[in-house]
Design a protein around this motif. Structure first.
Motif, PDB file in Angstrom:
ATOM      1  N   VAL A  66      -1.773  54.676  70.914  1.00 19.37           N
ATOM      2  CA  VAL A  66      -3.141  55.165  71.087  1.00 19.37           C
ATOM      3  C   VAL A  66      -4.141  54.041  70.833  1.00 19.37           C
ATOM      4  O   VAL A  66      -5.141  53.906  71.545  1.00 19.37           O
ATOM      5  CB  VAL A  66      -3.418  56.363  70.137  1.00 19.37           C
ATOM      6  N   PHE A  67      -3.864  53.218  69.836  1.00 18.08           N
ATOM      7  CA  PHE A  67      -4.778  52.130  69.478  1.00 18.08           C
ATOM      8  C   PHE A  67      -4.950  51.150  70.630  1.00 18.08           C
ATOM      9  O   PHE A  67      -6.061  50.651  70.863  1.00 18.08           O
ATOM     10  CB  PHE A  67      -4.265  51.398  68.237  1.00 18.08           C
TER      11      PHE A  67
ATOM     12  N   LEU B 182      -6.028  51.201  58.682  1.00 19.86           N
ATOM     13  CA  LEU B 182      -5.055  52.218  59.100  1.00 19.86           C
ATOM     14  C   LEU B 182      -3.713  52.002  58.409  1.00 19.86           C
ATOM     15  O   LEU B 182      -3.049  52.970  58.009  1.00 19.86           O
ATOM     16  CB  LEU B 182      -4.879  52.182  60.612  1.00 19.86           C
ATOM     17  N   GLY B 183      -3.312  50.742  58.262  1.00 23.30           N
ATOM     18  CA  GLY B 183      -2.038  50.436  57.616  1.00 23.30           C
ATOM     19  C   GLY B 183      -2.009  50.866  56.166  1.00 23.30           C
ATOM     20  O   GLY B 183      -0.999  51.389  55.680  1.00 23.30           O
ATOM     21  N   ILE B 184      -3.110  50.658  55.456  1.00 20.88           N
ATOM     22  CA  ILE B 184      -3.188  51.071  54.051  1.00 20.88           C
ATOM     23  C   ILE B 184      -3.140  52.594  53.936  1.00 20.88           C
ATOM     24  O   ILE B 184      -2.461  53.143  53.059  1.00 20.88           O
ATOM     25  CB  ILE B 184      -4.459  50.503  53.400  1.00 20.88           C
ATOM     26  N   ILE B 185      -3.846  53.278  54.847  1.00 19.52           N
ATOM     27  CA  ILE B 185      -3.812  54.752  54.858  1.00 19.52           C
ATOM     28  C   ILE B 185      -2.392  55.250  55.069  1.00 19.52           C
ATOM     29  O   ILE B 185      -1.915  56.154  54.362  1.00 19.52           O
ATOM     30  CB  ILE B 185      -4.741  55.305  55.954  1.00 19.52           C
ATOM     31  N   ILE B 186      -1.693  54.643  56.030  1.00 25.99           N
ATOM     32  CA  ILE B 186      -0.314  55.047  56.328  1.00 25.99           C
ATOM     33  C   ILE B 186       0.602  54.753  55.149  1.00 25.99           C
ATOM     34  O   ILE B 186       1.426  55.592  54.759  1.00 25.99           O
ATOM     35  CB  ILE B 186       0.189  54.317  57.593  1.00 25.99           C
TER      36      ILE B 186
ATOM     37  N   ARG C 222     -13.262  55.316  67.715  1.00 23.65           N
ATOM     38  CA  ARG C 222     -13.647  55.010  66.347  1.00 23.65           C
ATOM     39  C   ARG C 222     -12.408  55.053  65.463  1.00 23.65           C
ATOM     40  O   ARG C 222     -11.391  55.652  65.833  1.00 23.65           O
ATOM     41  CB  ARG C 222     -14.682  56.020  65.856  1.00 23.65           C
ATOM     42  N   LEU C 223     -12.520  54.456  64.283  1.00 22.83           N
ATOM     43  CA  LEU C 223     -11.353  54.240  63.439  1.00 22.83           C
ATOM     44  C   LEU C 223     -10.536  55.508  63.194  1.00 22.83           C
ATOM     45  O   LEU C 223      -9.351  55.575  63.507  1.00 22.83           O
ATOM     46  CB  LEU C 223     -11.792  53.634  62.098  1.00 22.83           C
ATOM     47  N   LEU C 224     -11.172  56.544  62.624  1.00 25.44           N
ATOM     48  CA  LEU C 224     -10.434  57.756  62.271  1.00 25.44           C
ATOM     49  C   LEU C 224     -10.056  58.592  63.492  1.00 25.44           C
ATOM     50  O   LEU C 224      -9.164  59.444  63.406  1.00 25.44           O
ATOM     51  CB  LEU C 224     -11.246  58.599  61.286  1.00 25.44           C
TER      52      LEU C 224
ATOM     53  N   GLY D 226      -7.707  43.168  65.935  1.00 25.72           N
ATOM     54  CA  GLY D 226      -7.337  44.404  65.246  1.00 25.72           C
ATOM     55  C   GLY D 226      -7.078  44.245  63.757  1.00 25.72           C
ATOM     56  O   GLY D 226      -6.545  45.155  63.116  1.00 25.72           O
ATOM     57  N   TRP D 227      -7.456  43.077  63.199  1.00 21.54           N
ATOM     58  CA  TRP D 227      -7.135  42.788  61.798  1.00 21.54           C
ATOM     59  C   TRP D 227      -7.713  43.831  60.843  1.00 21.54           C
ATOM     60  O   TRP D 227      -6.980  44.426  60.048  1.00 21.54           O
ATOM     61  CB  TRP D 227      -7.627  41.392  61.434  1.00 21.54           C
ATOM     62  N   TRP D 228      -9.020  44.070  60.910  1.00 22.65           N
ATOM     63  CA  TRP D 228      -9.642  44.971  59.944  1.00 22.65           C
ATOM     64  C   TRP D 228      -9.253  46.423  60.190  1.00 22.65           C
ATOM     65  O   TRP D 228      -8.863  47.136  59.257  1.00 22.65           O
ATOM     66  CB  TRP D 228     -11.162  44.811  59.969  1.00 22.65           C
ATOM     67  N   LYS D 229      -9.359  46.865  61.436  1.00 18.28           N
ATOM     68  CA  LYS D 229      -8.958  48.243  61.748  1.00 18.28           C
ATOM     69  C   LYS D 229      -7.488  48.468  61.418  1.00 18.28           C
ATOM     70  O   LYS D 229      -7.109  49.507  60.864  1.00 18.28           O
ATOM     71  CB  LYS D 229      -9.205  48.548  63.230  1.00 18.28           C
TER      72      LYS D 229
END
Length: 212
Positions: free
Chosen positions: A129-130, A80-84, A136-138, A73-76
């Motif tokens: 959820v993850f 997501l972490g940066i978005i949050i 898919r990512l979004l 889950g590193w890239w996903k």
């Protein structure tokens, strides 16, 4: 009676050890990712472990599950972490700016608080959820948002749990360092899992009615 008591003490000590161990793993792997790039993959790995616990798999080898989930889950997780992080930082700036306004800002604050609660609800469901769905990512964000508002009682339960665990953890530094994040993850996973099962059950009933 003595056997029951000793068995209860043993199980309690087991859970204390599990929660402390996962909490330490989360801290170590968050630091390993330099904080910003480690906290979300570490959080997803932690929720992968708590999901198995909630499903009754309490005798799993924790580190392999944690490590594999962290790598996968590193890239996903970081996206997501940066978005949050950006989203909550923008909220922080908005509230600071509103604080500088003169006059009545009640309505604006009310709107911003509503948006903040919506984003917080999405965030609390995002990690369960993850680890529960393969999307898919979004779509993880979309599903977390929808489920949060489809199951308001579960959502309120999560907010109460977050507040309760935060208050308890703040009582002593030991609780904060060794049990705060893992305990929170376990409680959120347990409540979110109830919401997911309820939704899956309703979807199955709808599909069965369509086939009839």
């Amino acid at each position: 009676m003595v056997h029951i008591l000793s068995n209860g003490v043993y199980k309690f000590c087991e859970w204390v050890t599990r929660l402390a161990y996962v909490n330490i793993l989360w801290l170590c792997f968050t630091v390993l990712g330099l904080g910003l790039f480690g906290w979300m993959p570490a959080s997803m790995a932690m929720f992968a472990v708590t999901k198995k616990w909630v499903n009754g798999e309490t005798d799993i080898r924790i580190f392999p599950v944690f490590w594999n989930s962290y790598k996968q889950g590193w890239w996903k997780g970081n996206i997501l972490g940066i978005i949050i992080a950006i989203t909550f930082f923008l909220f922080y700036l908005d509230f600071r700016i509103i604080g500088t306004f003169e006059g009545n800002t009640t309505l604006l604050l009310f709107v911003m608080l509503g948006l903040f609660l919506s984003v917080s609800t999405t965030f609390f469901y995002l990690l369960p959820v993850f680890v529960y769905y393969d999307l898919r990512l979004l779509e993880y964000i979309k599903y977390a948002f929808i489920i949060g508002f489809l199951r308001p009682f579960h959502t309120v339960g999560i907010f109460i749990a977050v507040l309760g665990v935060t208050l308890i953890a703040s009582l002593h530094i030991t609780l904060l360092l060794f049990f705060s994040i893992s305990s929170l993850a376990f409680v959120i996973t347990w409540i979110a899992n109830k919401a997911f099962v309820s939704i899956d059950h309703r979807l199955r009933k709808v599909n069965q009615q369509r086939l009839v």
